[in-house]
Scaffold this active site. Structure first.
Site, PDB file in Angstrom:
ATOM      1  N   ARG A  50      30.284   2.563 -23.223  1.00 36.80           N
ATOM      2  CA  ARG A  50      29.927   3.694 -22.349  1.00 36.80           C
ATOM      3  C   ARG A  50      31.207   4.420 -21.894  1.00 36.80           C
ATOM      4  NH1 ARG A  50      31.168   5.654 -17.547  1.00 36.80           N
ATOM      5  NH2 ARG A  50      31.136   3.573 -16.637  1.00 36.80           N
ATOM      6  N   ASP A  51      31.978   3.749 -21.048  1.00 32.42           N
ATOM      7  CA  ASP A  51      33.182   4.376 -20.483  1.00 32.42           C
ATOM      8  C   ASP A  51      34.178   4.725 -21.587  1.00 32.42           C
ATOM      9  OD1 ASP A  51      35.250   5.119 -18.710  1.00 32.42           O
ATOM     10  OD2 ASP A  51      34.669   3.596 -17.272  1.00 32.42           O
TER      11      ASP A  51
ATOM     12  N   HIS B  18      40.744   1.095 -13.540  1.00 31.43           N
ATOM     13  CA  HIS B  18      41.426   1.829 -14.615  1.00 31.43           C
ATOM     14  C   HIS B  18      42.925   1.553 -14.515  1.00 31.43           C
ATOM     15  CE1 HIS B  18      38.324   4.336 -16.611  1.00 31.43           C
ATOM     16  NE2 HIS B  18      37.637   3.973 -15.538  1.00 31.43           N
TER      17      HIS B  18
ATOM     18  N   CYS C 229      37.310   8.886 -17.274  1.00 38.32           N
ATOM     19  CA  CYS C 229      36.257   9.767 -16.772  1.00 38.32           C
ATOM     20  C   CYS C 229      36.586  11.184 -17.183  1.00 38.32           C
ATOM     21  CB  CYS C 229      36.176   9.655 -15.257  1.00 38.32           C
ATOM     22  SG  CYS C 229      35.038  10.831 -14.525  1.00 38.32           S
TER      23      CYS C 229
ATOM     24  N   HIS D  96      35.588  -2.147 -10.785  1.00 39.51           N
ATOM     25  CA  HIS D  96      35.779  -1.356 -12.008  1.00 39.51           C
ATOM     26  C   HIS D  96      37.162  -0.701 -11.903  1.00 39.51           C
ATOM     27  CE1 HIS D  96      34.086   1.477 -15.175  1.00 39.51           C
ATOM     28  NE2 HIS D  96      35.075   2.218 -14.710  1.00 39.51           N
TER      29      HIS D  96
ATOM     30  N   ASN E  23      40.297   2.010 -19.096  1.00 32.07           N
ATOM     31  CA  ASN E  23      39.910   0.888 -18.243  1.00 32.07           C
ATOM     32  C   ASN E  23      40.908  -0.254 -18.390  1.00 32.07           C
ATOM     33  OD1 ASN E  23      36.827   1.159 -17.258  1.00 32.07           O
ATOM     34  ND2 ASN E  23      37.110   2.221 -19.217  1.00 32.07           N
TER      35      ASN E  23
HETATM   36 ZN    ZN Z   1      35.486   4.107 -15.495  1.00 31.67          ZN
END
Ligand code: ZN
Length: 280
Positions: free
Chosen positions: A15-16, A211, A242, A209, A251
């Site tokens: 996803r990310d 980064h 993002c 979460h 990430n």
């Molecule tokens: Zn993220």
């Protein structure tokens, strides 16, 4: 040093990571990567986002990914859901763990979701009651983006984070993911924020979460561990970012975090050698 014995890793590369790639990755390749993670022992994977295909064309195949993924006992596939339309598509595809999103900072919420934080909270209440009605068993996690720092506004005041958390609790949310969206938090801030929210809201299950924009993600993970976090998002190969957080990079890498945890004697259930071979 206070450390947990066990940590649950959620890999978010599909996803990310994939949302941030310039080209659209074929569905079959996505499935191959996700299957590789499962083979390496990853049991929690965020596999896609039911965002509008026009906004994030890289994830336009969300329903296909869910439909084609082989199911494995003990492995949970989750998906990000930005609004009620996304929730409808996710439930129709058979997703049972939905990740909702709101930004603590006003500017990022507007950039990402095109409305104010307050408006998003009101919208989340609708999404939550819709999901609970359609599938009472569904697990709902809410991610608070820019909870530590915002690419447009700078450091996020803790009071702002607390206000968003209180709003989510009123809606019945008990799983909250704290996101350092632009990778600008520092270990002391991570430790202080998590210690504060854990003490103030003991009913919540927290995840982190991170980064790695300024190479501080591992240090921030350690601060999170010391504050009692046992659930971490990370991405194979450390990719991701993002689209609405200028300057942010990938990430925290799954390989690096698993390596650090294993070196410290913390179990993840993941086979690092196999994980490394999947990341190549
Ligand atoms: Zn993220």
């Amino acid at each position: 040093m206070q450390l947990p014995q066990k940590v649950l890793i959620t890999d978010v590369v599909a996803r990310d990571g994939f949302q941030n790639e310039d080209r659209v990755i074929p569905t079959q390749d996505k499935i191959r990567v996700i299957e590789g993670l499962v083979q390496a022992g990853v049991t929690s994977i965020e596999v896609t986002s039911f965002v509008h295909p026009r906004v994030v064309p890289q994830l336009a195949d969300a329903s296909e990914v869910i439909a084609q993924l082989p199911r494995h006992a003990g492995v949970s596939y989750s998906a990000l859901v930005p609004n009620i339309k996304g929730a409808q598509r996710a439930l129709a595809a058979g997703v049972t763990e939905l990740h909702l999103v709101v930004s603590a900072s006003e500017s990022h919420n507007r950039a990402n979701l095109n409305r104010s934080t307050q408006e998003t909270l009101a919208q989340l209440a609708e999404v939550i009651s819709y999901v609970q009605q359609e599938n009472p068993q569904a697990v709902l996690v809410t991610c608070i983006s820019t909870v530590f720092h915002c690419p447009f506004e700078g450091r996020t005041p803790l009071a702002r984070a607390l206000w968003v958390i209180e709003g989510l609790l009123k809606m019945g949310i008990r799983n909250i993911n704290l996101a350092d969206t632009d990778g600008a938090a520092n270990p002391l801030q991570i430790w202080q924020t998590i210690s504060t929210v854990k003490e103030r809201f003991p009913e919540v299950t927290w995840s982190l979460h991170l980064h790695n924009t300024r190479d501080m993600a591992l240090a921030n993970a350690l601060a999170g561990l010391q504050a009692g976090i046992t659930l971490f998002d990370c991405a194979l190969g450390g990719i991701g970012g993002c689209p609405f957080a200028p300057g942010a990079t990938g990430n925290i890498s799954t390989e690096d975090l698993v390596h650090m945890l294993h070196e410290m004697g913390i179990a993840t259930g993941i086979d690092l050698a196999m994980l490394l071979s999947k990341g190549e």
